[in-house]
Scaffold this motif. Structure first.
Motif, PDB file in Angstrom:
ATOM      1  N   GLY A  67      71.587  43.952  69.702  1.00 60.42           N
ATOM      2  CA  GLY A  67      72.441  42.479  70.486  1.00 60.42           C
ATOM      3  C   GLY A  67      71.783  41.307  70.701  1.00 60.42           C
ATOM      4  N   ASN A  68      70.742  41.783  69.469  1.00 55.38           N
ATOM      5  CA  ASN A  68      70.665  40.324  69.013  1.00 55.38           C
ATOM      6  C   ASN A  68      69.901  39.673  67.554  1.00 55.38           C
ATOM      7  N   PRO A  69      71.193  40.338  67.012  1.00 57.79           N
ATOM      8  CA  PRO A  69      70.765  40.147  64.998  1.00 57.79           C
ATOM      9  C   PRO A  69      71.003  39.362  64.523  1.00 57.79           C
ATOM     10  N   ALA A  70      70.861  37.819  65.017  1.00 58.35           N
ATOM     11  CA  ALA A  70      71.011  36.320  64.669  1.00 58.35           C
ATOM     12  C   ALA A  70      69.161  35.933  64.453  1.00 58.35           C
ATOM     13  N   GLU A  71      68.731  36.490  65.054  1.00 62.96           N
ATOM     14  CA  GLU A  71      67.042  35.685  65.272  1.00 62.96           C
ATOM     15  C   GLU A  71      67.478  36.336  63.413  1.00 62.96           C
ATOM     16  N   ALA A  72      67.699  37.530  62.741  1.00 64.31           N
ATOM     17  CA  ALA A  72      66.801  38.199  61.929  1.00 64.31           C
ATOM     18  C   ALA A  72      67.194  37.726  60.523  1.00 64.31           C
ATOM     19  N   LEU A  73      68.085  36.144  60.483  1.00 64.51           N
ATOM     20  CA  LEU A  73      68.815  35.101  59.889  1.00 64.51           C
ATOM     21  C   LEU A  73      67.814  34.795  58.619  1.00 64.51           C
ATOM     22  N   GLY A  74      66.580  34.673  59.703  1.00 62.95           N
ATOM     23  CA  GLY A  74      65.171  33.651  58.415  1.00 62.95           C
ATOM     24  C   GLY A  74      64.536  34.168  57.694  1.00 62.95           C
ATOM     25  N   LEU A  75      64.924  35.794  57.528  1.00 62.26           N
ATOM     26  CA  LEU A  75      63.913  36.461  56.917  1.00 62.26           C
ATOM     27  C   LEU A  75      64.726  37.042  55.579  1.00 62.26           C
ATOM     28  N   SER A  76      64.335  36.386  54.578  1.00 64.25           N
ATOM     29  CA  SER A  76      65.031  36.481  52.974  1.00 64.25           C
ATOM     30  C   SER A  76      64.651  38.268  52.710  1.00 64.25           C
ATOM     31  N   GLY A  77      64.051  39.049  52.724  1.00 66.75           N
ATOM     32  CA  GLY A  77      63.989  40.455  52.505  1.00 66.75           C
ATOM     33  C   GLY A  77      64.620  41.443  53.102  1.00 66.75           C
ATOM     34  N   GLN A  78      63.624  42.726  53.576  1.00 60.52           N
ATOM     35  CA  GLN A  78      63.612  43.535  54.236  1.00 60.52           C
ATOM     36  C   GLN A  78      64.201  43.604  56.076  1.00 60.52           C
ATOM     37  N   CYS A  79      64.770  43.964  56.440  1.00 58.70           N
ATOM     38  CA  CYS A  79      65.121  43.749  57.809  1.00 58.70           C
ATOM     39  C   CYS A  79      66.002  44.834  58.290  1.00 58.70           C
ATOM     40  N   CYS A  80      65.999  45.115  59.908  1.00 56.67           N
ATOM     41  CA  CYS A  80      66.683  46.375  60.313  1.00 56.67           C
ATOM     42  C   CYS A  80      66.740  45.271  61.893  1.00 56.67           C
ATOM     43  N   VAL A  81      68.018  46.335  62.040  1.00 62.22           N
ATOM     44  CA  VAL A  81      67.980  46.571  63.656  1.00 62.22           C
ATOM     45  C   VAL A  81      67.606  48.138  64.402  1.00 62.22           C
ATOM     46  N   VAL A  82      66.998  47.653  65.463  1.00 63.96           N
ATOM     47  CA  VAL A  82      65.886  48.937  66.391  1.00 63.96           C
ATOM     48  C   VAL A  82      66.581  48.358  67.794  1.00 63.96           C
ATOM     49  N   ASP A  83      66.458  50.459  68.560  1.00 62.08           N
ATOM     50  CA  ASP A  83      66.453  49.548  69.666  1.00 62.08           C
ATOM     51  C   ASP A  83      64.823  49.718  69.865  1.00 62.08           C
ATOM     52  N   PRO A  84      64.420  48.811  70.803  1.00 57.98           N
ATOM     53  CA  PRO A  84      62.861  48.561  71.388  1.00 57.98           C
ATOM     54  C   PRO A  84      62.412  49.459  72.547  1.00 57.98           C
ATOM     55  N   ASP A  85      62.984  50.165  72.932  1.00 58.92           N
ATOM     56  CA  ASP A  85      62.076  51.626  73.729  1.00 58.92           C
ATOM     57  C   ASP A  85      61.916  52.598  72.669  1.00 58.92           C
ATOM     58  N   ASN A  86      62.651  52.568  70.966  1.00 59.39           N
ATOM     59  CA  ASN A  86      62.000  54.192  70.464  1.00 59.39           C
ATOM     60  C   ASN A  86      62.072  52.999  69.156  1.00 59.39           C
ATOM     61  N   LEU A  87      60.821  52.896  68.093  1.00 58.45           N
ATOM     62  CA  LEU A  87      61.007  52.405  66.959  1.00 58.45           C
ATOM     63  C   LEU A  87      61.096  53.040  66.121  1.00 58.45           C
TER      64      LEU A  87
END
Length: 249
Positions: A67-87
């Motif tokens: 629900g908040n993937p836009a914040e990850a755009l600053g990383l030029s490497g590995q990135c993923c979208v996760v459930d905060p309660d179950n990493l």
């Protein structure tokens, strides 16, 4: 409201956002000057700051929440979208964890911190960046920090202890509104130095480094110190129960 959220999420693409990343990146390097051959996880919206710490041997993974993937755009490497309660990571996988823009008013901070503590190694360290309750969010308008849950140092200690973490080192940054403090890197440095000297504890952002503490969430029994009257009454009661006590020969 939606327009304001778009402006906040694109903050790190602006010149002020880049200055903010540089300012906080310097403070993060003060906490962790050497991350050679270590693994770092950026939780929430911490991905832009991962490029400011470590070197080419550091493994960086940005994990933004659903629900908040836009914040990850600053990383030029590995990135993923996760459930905060179950990493989706193995236990004790990371040496360092940076948490920013991960604690909002609609989330449970203890649950997120416990999930982070699970994937943190026994000798690992977690660094949180949160707004100060003393007007921090008001000075951070039009930035992603304006939607984050504010804290004081006392409430941070309590929240970390509930997640079996112990606060060890503290810092603060951005003493003036972000629109003034983040105009240039040099200006931001001078304002932060002056703020720490003239107004300690008045920073808009609180940075706290925490370590795993196995027994921090376990309540300990406390024996209150008895006054002299209570001790005398207890002693007299005990003497009355002894056969022959108080009799004279």
């Amino acid at each position: 409201m939606q327009e304001a959220m778009v402006r906040e999420e694109s903050f790190y693409r602006t010149p002020a956002g880049k200055v903010c990343v540089d300012l906080l990146g310097e403070r993060m390097r003060w906490f962790w000057p050497d991350l050679k051959n270590q693994s770092v996880l950026g939780l929430g919206g911490a991905a832009p700051y991962l490029t400011r710490i470590g070197d080419h041997t550091t493994v960086r993974i940005g994990a933004c929440f659903a629900g908040n993937p836009a914040e990850a755009l600053g990383l030029s490497g590995q990135c993923c979208v996760v459930d905060p309660d179950n990493l989706p990571f193995e236990g004790q996988q990371f040496d360092r964890i940076v948490l920013a823009h991960g604690l909002q008013t609609r989330t449970n901070p203890v649950q997120i911190l416990r999930a982070a503590a699970r994937v943190l190694r026994d000798d690992g360290r977690l660094l949180m960046v949160v707004p100060s309750r003393l007007g921090g969010r008001a000075r951070l308008r039009r930035t992603p920090f304006a939607r984050d849950m504010p804290f004081t140092r006392h409430t941070l200690r309590q929240t970390l202890a509930a997640a079996m973490l112990r606060a060890e080192r503290w810092d603060e940054a951005v003493f003036l509104p972000a629109s003034h403090a983040c105009r240039t890197l040099r200006r931001g440095r001078r304002m932060d130095i002056a703020g720490k000297v003239l107004c300690p504890g008045g920073g808009s952002l609180i940075l706290v480094e925490a370590v795993p503490e196995m027994y921090s969430a376990l309540p300990l029994s406390v024996c209150h110190k008895k006054g002299w009257f209570t001790r005398m009454r207890v002693s007299a009661t005990g003497m009355a129960r002894i056969p022959g006590a108080g009799k004279t020969l």
